[in-house]
Write a protein that holds these residues in place. Structure first.
Motif, PDB file in Angstrom:
ATOM      1  N   SER A 170     -37.250   0.764  62.654  1.00  0.00           N
ATOM      2  CA  SER A 170     -36.873   0.761  61.234  1.00  0.00           C
ATOM      3  C   SER A 170     -37.368  -0.502  60.538  1.00  0.00           C
ATOM      4  O   SER A 170     -37.838  -0.455  59.409  1.00  0.00           O
ATOM      5  CB  SER A 170     -35.352   0.830  61.073  1.00  0.00           C
ATOM      6  OG  SER A 170     -34.902   2.138  61.213  1.00  0.00           O
ATOM      7  N   PHE A 171     -37.250  -1.626  61.226  1.00  0.00           N
ATOM      8  CA  PHE A 171     -37.740  -2.895  60.672  1.00  0.00           C
ATOM      9  C   PHE A 171     -39.232  -2.767  60.356  1.00  0.00           C
ATOM     10  O   PHE A 171     -39.712  -3.267  59.336  1.00  0.00           O
ATOM     11  CB  PHE A 171     -37.484  -4.012  61.699  1.00  0.00           C
ATOM     12  CG  PHE A 171     -37.911  -5.391  61.249  1.00  0.00           C
ATOM     13  CD1 PHE A 171     -37.542  -5.901  60.013  1.00  0.00           C
ATOM     14  CD2 PHE A 171     -38.672  -6.199  62.092  1.00  0.00           C
ATOM     15  CE1 PHE A 171     -37.924  -7.182  59.623  1.00  0.00           C
ATOM     16  CE2 PHE A 171     -39.059  -7.477  61.712  1.00  0.00           C
ATOM     17  CZ  PHE A 171     -38.684  -7.973  60.473  1.00  0.00           C
ATOM     18  N   VAL A 175     -28.196  -6.630  58.924  1.00  0.00           N
ATOM     19  CA  VAL A 175     -29.562  -6.788  58.413  1.00  0.00           C
ATOM     20  C   VAL A 175     -29.897  -5.700  57.387  1.00  0.00           C
ATOM     21  O   VAL A 175     -30.948  -5.732  56.773  1.00  0.00           O
ATOM     22  CB  VAL A 175     -30.624  -6.798  59.543  1.00  0.00           C
ATOM     23  CG1 VAL A 175     -30.379  -7.973  60.477  1.00  0.00           C
ATOM     24  CG2 VAL A 175     -30.655  -5.495  60.299  1.00  0.00           C
ATOM     25  N   LEU A 193     -30.650  -2.402  57.424  1.00  0.00           N
ATOM     26  CA  LEU A 193     -31.817  -1.547  57.641  1.00  0.00           C
ATOM     27  C   LEU A 193     -31.331  -0.109  57.810  1.00  0.00           C
ATOM     28  O   LEU A 193     -30.225   0.115  58.312  1.00  0.00           O
ATOM     29  CB  LEU A 193     -32.566  -1.976  58.909  1.00  0.00           C
ATOM     30  CG  LEU A 193     -33.475  -3.186  58.798  1.00  0.00           C
ATOM     31  CD1 LEU A 193     -33.964  -3.621  60.170  1.00  0.00           C
ATOM     32  CD2 LEU A 193     -34.670  -2.907  57.871  1.00  0.00           C
ATOM     33  N   TRP A 207     -36.588  -2.862  51.203  1.00  0.00           N
ATOM     34  CA  TRP A 207     -37.142  -2.639  52.546  1.00  0.00           C
ATOM     35  C   TRP A 207     -38.542  -3.260  52.517  1.00  0.00           C
ATOM     36  O   TRP A 207     -39.453  -2.721  51.877  1.00  0.00           O
ATOM     37  CB  TRP A 207     -37.210  -1.139  52.814  1.00  0.00           C
ATOM     38  CG  TRP A 207     -37.370  -0.738  54.248  1.00  0.00           C
ATOM     39  CD1 TRP A 207     -37.579  -1.545  55.323  1.00  0.00           C
ATOM     40  CD2 TRP A 207     -37.331   0.605  54.760  1.00  0.00           C
ATOM     41  NE1 TRP A 207     -37.656  -0.792  56.477  1.00  0.00           N
ATOM     42  CE2 TRP A 207     -37.506   0.532  56.148  1.00  0.00           C
ATOM     43  CE3 TRP A 207     -37.156   1.865  54.171  1.00  0.00           C
ATOM     44  CZ2 TRP A 207     -37.529   1.662  56.978  1.00  0.00           C
ATOM     45  CZ3 TRP A 207     -37.173   2.992  54.989  1.00  0.00           C
ATOM     46  CH2 TRP A 207     -37.358   2.882  56.374  1.00  0.00           C
ATOM     47  N   ILE A 259     -41.512  -4.534  54.845  1.00  0.00           N
ATOM     48  CA  ILE A 259     -41.899  -4.391  56.248  1.00  0.00           C
ATOM     49  C   ILE A 259     -42.982  -5.388  56.649  1.00  0.00           C
ATOM     50  O   ILE A 259     -43.825  -5.762  55.830  1.00  0.00           O
ATOM     51  CB  ILE A 259     -42.336  -2.942  56.561  1.00  0.00           C
ATOM     52  CG1 ILE A 259     -43.570  -2.548  55.748  1.00  0.00           C
ATOM     53  CG2 ILE A 259     -41.205  -1.964  56.305  1.00  0.00           C
ATOM     54  CD1 ILE A 259     -44.189  -1.225  56.187  1.00  0.00           C
ATOM     55  N   TYR A 263     -42.848 -13.090  59.574  1.00  0.00           N
ATOM     56  CA  TYR A 263     -41.733 -12.151  59.677  1.00  0.00           C
ATOM     57  C   TYR A 263     -40.938 -12.519  60.921  1.00  0.00           C
ATOM     58  O   TYR A 263     -41.525 -12.912  61.958  1.00  0.00           O
ATOM     59  CB  TYR A 263     -42.229 -10.711  59.742  1.00  0.00           C
ATOM     60  CG  TYR A 263     -42.692 -10.206  58.394  1.00  0.00           C
ATOM     61  CD1 TYR A 263     -41.787  -9.632  57.505  1.00  0.00           C
ATOM     62  CD2 TYR A 263     -44.016 -10.340  57.995  1.00  0.00           C
ATOM     63  CE1 TYR A 263     -42.187  -9.190  56.257  1.00  0.00           C
ATOM     64  CE2 TYR A 263     -44.432  -9.904  56.742  1.00  0.00           C
ATOM     65  CZ  TYR A 263     -43.512  -9.324  55.878  1.00  0.00           C
ATOM     66  OH  TYR A 263     -43.901  -8.902  54.638  1.00  0.00           O
ATOM     67  N   PHE A 278     -37.071 -11.764  63.264  1.00  0.00           N
ATOM     68  CA  PHE A 278     -35.857 -10.967  63.480  1.00  0.00           C
ATOM     69  C   PHE A 278     -35.025 -11.630  64.568  1.00  0.00           C
ATOM     70  O   PHE A 278     -35.397 -11.632  65.731  1.00  0.00           O
ATOM     71  CB  PHE A 278     -36.236  -9.543  63.875  1.00  0.00           C
ATOM     72  CG  PHE A 278     -35.146  -8.503  63.653  1.00  0.00           C
ATOM     73  CD1 PHE A 278     -33.812  -8.858  63.469  1.00  0.00           C
ATOM     74  CD2 PHE A 278     -35.472  -7.152  63.616  1.00  0.00           C
ATOM     75  CE1 PHE A 278     -32.831  -7.906  63.263  1.00  0.00           C
ATOM     76  CE2 PHE A 278     -34.494  -6.176  63.410  1.00  0.00           C
ATOM     77  CZ  PHE A 278     -33.174  -6.559  63.232  1.00  0.00           C
ATOM     78  N   THR A 296     -32.129 -11.190  66.559  1.00  0.00           N
ATOM     79  CA  THR A 296     -31.323 -10.003  66.884  1.00  0.00           C
ATOM     80  C   THR A 296     -30.041 -10.383  67.614  1.00  0.00           C
ATOM     81  O   THR A 296     -29.414 -11.378  67.261  1.00  0.00           O
ATOM     82  CB  THR A 296     -32.149  -8.968  67.691  1.00  0.00           C
ATOM     83  OG1 THR A 296     -32.372  -9.440  69.021  1.00  0.00           O
ATOM     84  CG2 THR A 296     -33.494  -8.689  67.022  1.00  0.00           C
ATOM     85  N   LEU A 346     -40.365  -1.939  67.673  1.00  0.00           N
ATOM     86  CA  LEU A 346     -41.244  -2.409  66.589  1.00  0.00           C
ATOM     87  C   LEU A 346     -42.711  -2.213  66.952  1.00  0.00           C
ATOM     88  O   LEU A 346     -43.499  -1.680  66.172  1.00  0.00           O
ATOM     89  CB  LEU A 346     -40.946  -3.891  66.302  1.00  0.00           C
ATOM     90  CG  LEU A 346     -41.824  -4.566  65.250  1.00  0.00           C
ATOM     91  CD1 LEU A 346     -41.664  -3.904  63.881  1.00  0.00           C
ATOM     92  CD2 LEU A 346     -41.491  -6.057  65.147  1.00  0.00           C
TER      93      LEU A 346
END
Lengths: 635, 342
Positions: A322-323, A350, A352, A470, A472, B68, B70, B72, B84
């Motif tokens: 999804s990210f 987050v 998403l 969103w 990406i 970018y 993340f 987590t 991803l």
């Protein structure tokens, strides 16, 4: 004088077909419930599915209820090893697989004993006498032969040496005895096909396709299927044959569909309608695995399936997808959802899109893997740390799984939020005719990614939905970091500021509350202006409730019904609807989880009616409760 | 609007405006600097980089990189990164993790990302301690380690991260040290160039809870005498003052004096591309009396996971160019119910 074997007449338009005294009469019935029961290795699920598919193609309305043990091969001949498949076919619109079987096919004594309690007097039993021997009586905990000791006098018993006749039919075959014996379920199917005037072609075609590479197996099965049919045709075991006409369903194109199949197709449809490639992360678990299996065959639609190392990896991979801009979905059942809860909260934080499908089964812990229950409601609403609201939608019947999949994706992408989709073992494995939608009528789910660095902050929000953008990876100028730590409003930087935390917690809740903008008002079937009793349902109780309320209204009883599709947020008019009725009856396959919520939300004394047997409600059970509630309010 | 970042990037382009909040003197600073130096040299647009981390001191890494990122949950970064990378094979995905994150709570995902050979880089900052939770022993802490949670000393046998990685079938395995900047950068470049999963263990000093854990490597005399730099195609040699080498003796390895050996003919020639990981495993698990090898332990070609997954999807799409939703829902047996005839 011909005794009816099975089936419910409507109008009694009996029509003898042949004048020959020896020939059976053919009688039209409106509605029949058949249960195939045998060992879990006997192929009862296959037998039932074939009967179902053939009836579907004939145009009957139908509803099925498979019931099988968690063990793949429990000890043969024992009660825990019994596997059953109930199918109800009708010439009118039905809502449940039927309360009690009209015909029980019992392949051995255990199958007979395990299902006897569900039969009404005068029901028919077709028994495979070959398996009624001392060894099997012992395994089933029987003292003697129930076919001979008079204990079945309330029923009409038809016996056949199914195993012997199967072997005989395959006398010329080179197959070994074991393989020959495995065809015996087709003999029983042939008998039931004869009894209910079903053609054999559909199953013959299916066998040829299924055993394309082993034509000798296909041939043997077909031979036995025909032998079963011929046995009935020649021996006059049954004096009456039955016909069930096409159902007068709404015009359109139909197919028979299982809940899990409809769910898989709904997810693919949502992917196509949104333009987002579908990514399913999943770990095998009963009764959800079929969603993974089906989607794994849909690669031609651009679907990626990932069988992860565990439930946690499955949901985490979906979040990663999804990210990256895919439609991330994970699918499991209660125990797996428990493992996913931390990652679901990551998706909450987050912001998403994510769809988490929970095909509920009996709990707690490993519980009853193959049985149905609605007991994960509070788990998915509240079973995470922190204040962590997520939208929750529930499917009401097998074909409805298609629609709720589209709805779940619509809300997840529009509000940038994880959505939980509840189904359960009953609708996942049950099937019904599905009137196919027109593709152009499906919702437009197109969405867009943010790409303008001039107007970008990771946690700025849409005014109407409160969704964040969103954005990406791969988009120049939008490099940003997200994560599970609390985020500062708008900028999305890590923040420990106490006021910001309160603000963000409320924003996340408000965003989910605003989903109500996209939730239709609750519809009342019956007396929309209110009355004495409302039967409220959610999820798979729809069929039993509809059947019971329709019947009660036909009898002039002041009952209405309504069904919740969204469990969070509730439809805007729910409180008002509940207040219009003197009493609200809420049947649930749990200890009263929604009842607890409604009492808390609306301060209404909802009458909770619960069943925790791993089995769906029967129509009769709901009817009895309606009468109780009406009786109580009048006394 | 969408102007792809040019490849003439500098270290500064990769520094985020977040204040770096590791303890002063932490080895993480050196690793951050090395990564920020190497990234601009890789010829990859900045927006294509994604750093995925779990939980722990090391996992704050993405906040400090202007890419970018993340951050987590504990142990799950390899799983998020796998999803991803499967959906976005065009991205350069880097997992930053620690010894607790990767080898304790996330052990399962660590093992599976390696055996699948997903095209992500995994940097494991090994400081042999739990830092963020203030000093409990980790799965790489040595037996006898006294910490808050092991006041009488740990009785747990530690993991060797390289051995775990090799055992899980990793196709690229390397080791470097936070403060050995030129070496660390060259190892990171090698990792970036590897198409499958590239696993790099980085010895990282936690000066607060486990200071000098790697003194046997970083201390000045150790650097010259106790470190064996693996060079592909070269004999296994180490020691500046007294040059020594690694030779095979029967079933095991031994340290030999190069001066006595003469031409070094008996020394093991290093080959990082051996089909079997056995020699790499031996070197990864050398005991006392042996040097500490640094560099690339293994670099072999193998099918990359997401390539294989995507190839199946593409092949199906190409074989069924007419796959429509109509076909999907109308596949299987259907029947018509006609409208009322009147």
């Amino acid at each position: 004088m011909s005794l009816p074997v099975a089936g419910h007449e409507r109008g009694g338009d009996q029509s003898p077909e042949r004048s020959d005294a020896k020939a059976p009469t053919v009688q039209r019935v409106s509605d029949v419930v058949i249960r195939f029961a045998g060992d879990s290795g006997d192929g009862m699920q296959l037998t039932g599915s074939q009967f179902t598919n053939t009836s579907a193609v004939l145009g009957n309305d139908l509803s099925t209820l498979p019931d099988f043990p968690a063990e793949i091969r429990a000890p043969a001949g024992t009660l825990p090893g019994v596997s059953a498949f109930q199918v109800r076919i009708a010439d009118y619109d039905i809502h449940t697989p039927g309360d009690t079987p009209d015909v029980l096919v019992a392949m051995n004594p255990a199958a007979l004993i395990a299902n006897l309690g569900d039969l009404q007097p005068n029901s028919a039993i077709i028994a495979n006498t070959d398996e009624f021997n001392e060894r099997n009586f012992k395994k089933a905990g029987l003292e003697g032969n129930p076919l001979e000791d008079g204990s079945l006098s309330a029923f009409r018993v038809f016996t056949a040496d199914i195993t012997t006749m199967t072997r005989k039919a395959l006398e010329d075959s080179d197959l070994d005895v074991r393989t020959k014996d495995r065809c015996k379920n087709l003999f029983a199917l042939g008998m039931v096909y004869w009894l209910y005037s079903r053609p054999l072609e559909n199953t013959v075609d299916w066998l040829q396709l299924k055993f394309k590479r082993r034509p000798e197996i296909a041939e043997a099965n077909i031979k036995v299927l025909k032998a079963g049919w011929n046995f009935c045709d020649i021996t006059q075991l049954f004096q009456v044959r039955y016909e069930v006409e096409k159902a007068a369903l709404e015009p359109g194109t139909y197919r028979n569909i299982h809940g899990n199949s409809a769910l898989a197709m709904g997810l693919v449809a949502a992917s196509r309608r949104s333009g987002l490639p579908l990514f399913l992360g999943a770990y095998p678990i009963t009764p959800a695995s079929d969603v993974l299996h089906e989607l794994a065959t849909y690669k031609r639609y651009g679907v990626t399936t990932f069988q992860a190392e565990d439930e946690i990896a499955a949901v985490c991979a979906a979040i990663g997808a999804s990210f990256g801009g895919a439609l991330g979905v994970t699918c499991s059942s209660g125990p797996g959802i428990a493992l996913k809860s931390e990652a679901m909260n990551l998706a909450v934080m987050v912001e998403l899109p994510l769809v988490v499908c929970d095909i509920q089964r009996g709990g707690p812990s490993t519980g009853l893997p193959t049985k149905t229950e609605q007991s994960d409601l509070l788990q998915v609403l509240f079973g995470r740390n922190g204040d962590s609201p997520v939208p929750v939608i529930a499917a009401a019947r097998p074909s409805d799984c298609f629609e709720v999949a589209l709805e779940a994706v619509r809300i997840a992408t529009r509000y940038m939020v994880p959505v939980v989709l509840l189904s359960d073992g009953y609708i996942a494995n049950g099937s019904e005719p599905w009137r196919l939608p027109e593709i152009e009528d499906l919702p437009d789910l197109r969405t867009s990614f943010h790409d303008d660095p001039e107007t970008f902050l990771p946690y700025m929000r849409d005014e109407r939905t409160l969704a964040r953008p969103w954005a990406i990876p791969g988009t120049p100028g939008l490099e940003h970091r997200i994560g599970g730590l609390e985020k500062a409003d708008v900028t999305g930087k890590v923040s420990y500021d106490p006021h910001n935390h309160e603000r963000m917690t409320r924003l996340r809740a408000e965003k989910v509350a605003r989903v109500v903008q996209d939730v239709p008002d609750l519809e009342v079937h019956g007396d929309p202006d209110g009355g004495e009793l409302l039967v409220l349902g959610w999820g798979s109780t729809l069929g039993a409730i509809t059947g019971a309320v329709n019947q009660a209204r036909e009898q002039g009883k002041p009952v209405s019904r309504a069904h919740l599709r969204w469990l969070n947020p509730f439809p805007a008019n729910l409180g008002e609807v509940l207040a219009r009725f003197d009493k609200v009856l809420l049947p649930e396959m749990n200890m009263g989880q929604l009842a607890l919520l409604l009492r808390g939300h609306f301060l209404i004394d909802v009458q909770s009616y619960t069943k925790i047997e791993g089995k769906p409600f029967t129509r009769q059970e709901i009817s009895d409760q309606i009468d109780r509630q009406l009786g109580a309010s009048r006394s | 609007m969408s102007t792809e970042t040019t490849t003439t990037l500098s270290k500064k382009d990769f520094q985020s405006d977040d204040e770096v909040r590791w303890c002063p003197g932490c080895g993480d600073y050196a690793i951050l600097s090395a990564v920020q130096t190497v990234f601009p040299s890789l010829g990859i647009p900045r927006e294509k980089f994604v750093i995925v981390s779990g939980i722990g001191c090391s996992s704050r890494f993405p906040y400090y990189m202007n890419t970018y990122g993340f951050h987590t949950i504990h142990g799950r970064a390899p799983a998020v990164a796998t999803g991803l990378k499967m959906s976005r094979p065009d991205l350069s995905v880097w997992v930053v993790t620690g010894d607790g994150d990767a080898l304790s709570i996330g052990g399962n995902h660590f093992m599976h990302v390696l055996r699948r050979n997903v095209g992500v880089k995994v940097l494991l900052f090994n400081n042999r301690i739990y830092g963020l939770t203030k000093g409990q022993y980790s799965p790489t802490s040595e037996v006898g380690k006294r910490t808050k949670s092991t006041p009488l000393g740990s009785v747990d046998a530690p993991f060797n991260p390289l051995a775990v990685a090799l055992g899980a079938g990793a196709t690229f395995v390397a080791r470097s040290v936070d403060i050995f900047q030129p070496h660390l950068k060259s190892v990171l470049e090698r990792a970036a160039a590897h198409p499958g999963t590239a696993f790099v263990e980085i010895y990282q000093n936690c000066n607060i809870f486990n200071d000098k854990a790697f003194e046997n490597v970083t201390e000045k005399s150790a650097r010259s005498e106790n470190v064996l730099y693996l060079e592909h195609g070269e004999p296994l040699l180490f020691g500046k003052e007294s040059p020594r080498g690694i030779a095979r003796s029967g079933n095991s390895l031994e340290v030999v004096d190069v001066a006595e050996d003469g031409d070094g003919a008996g020394l093991v020639q290093w080959d990082e591309r051996l089909p079997s990981a056995a020699l790499a495993f031996e070197l990864a698990t050398l005991g006392p009396g042996f040097p500490v090898p640094l560099g690339v332990f293994r670099d072999v070609a193998a099918p990359v996971y997401e390539d294989a997954v995507i190839a199946q999807v593409r092949a199906q799409e190409e074989a069924h160019p007419d796959a429509t939703l109509e076909q999907l829902i109308r596949g299987g047996d259907t029947w018509q119910v006609a409208g009322p005839t009147s």
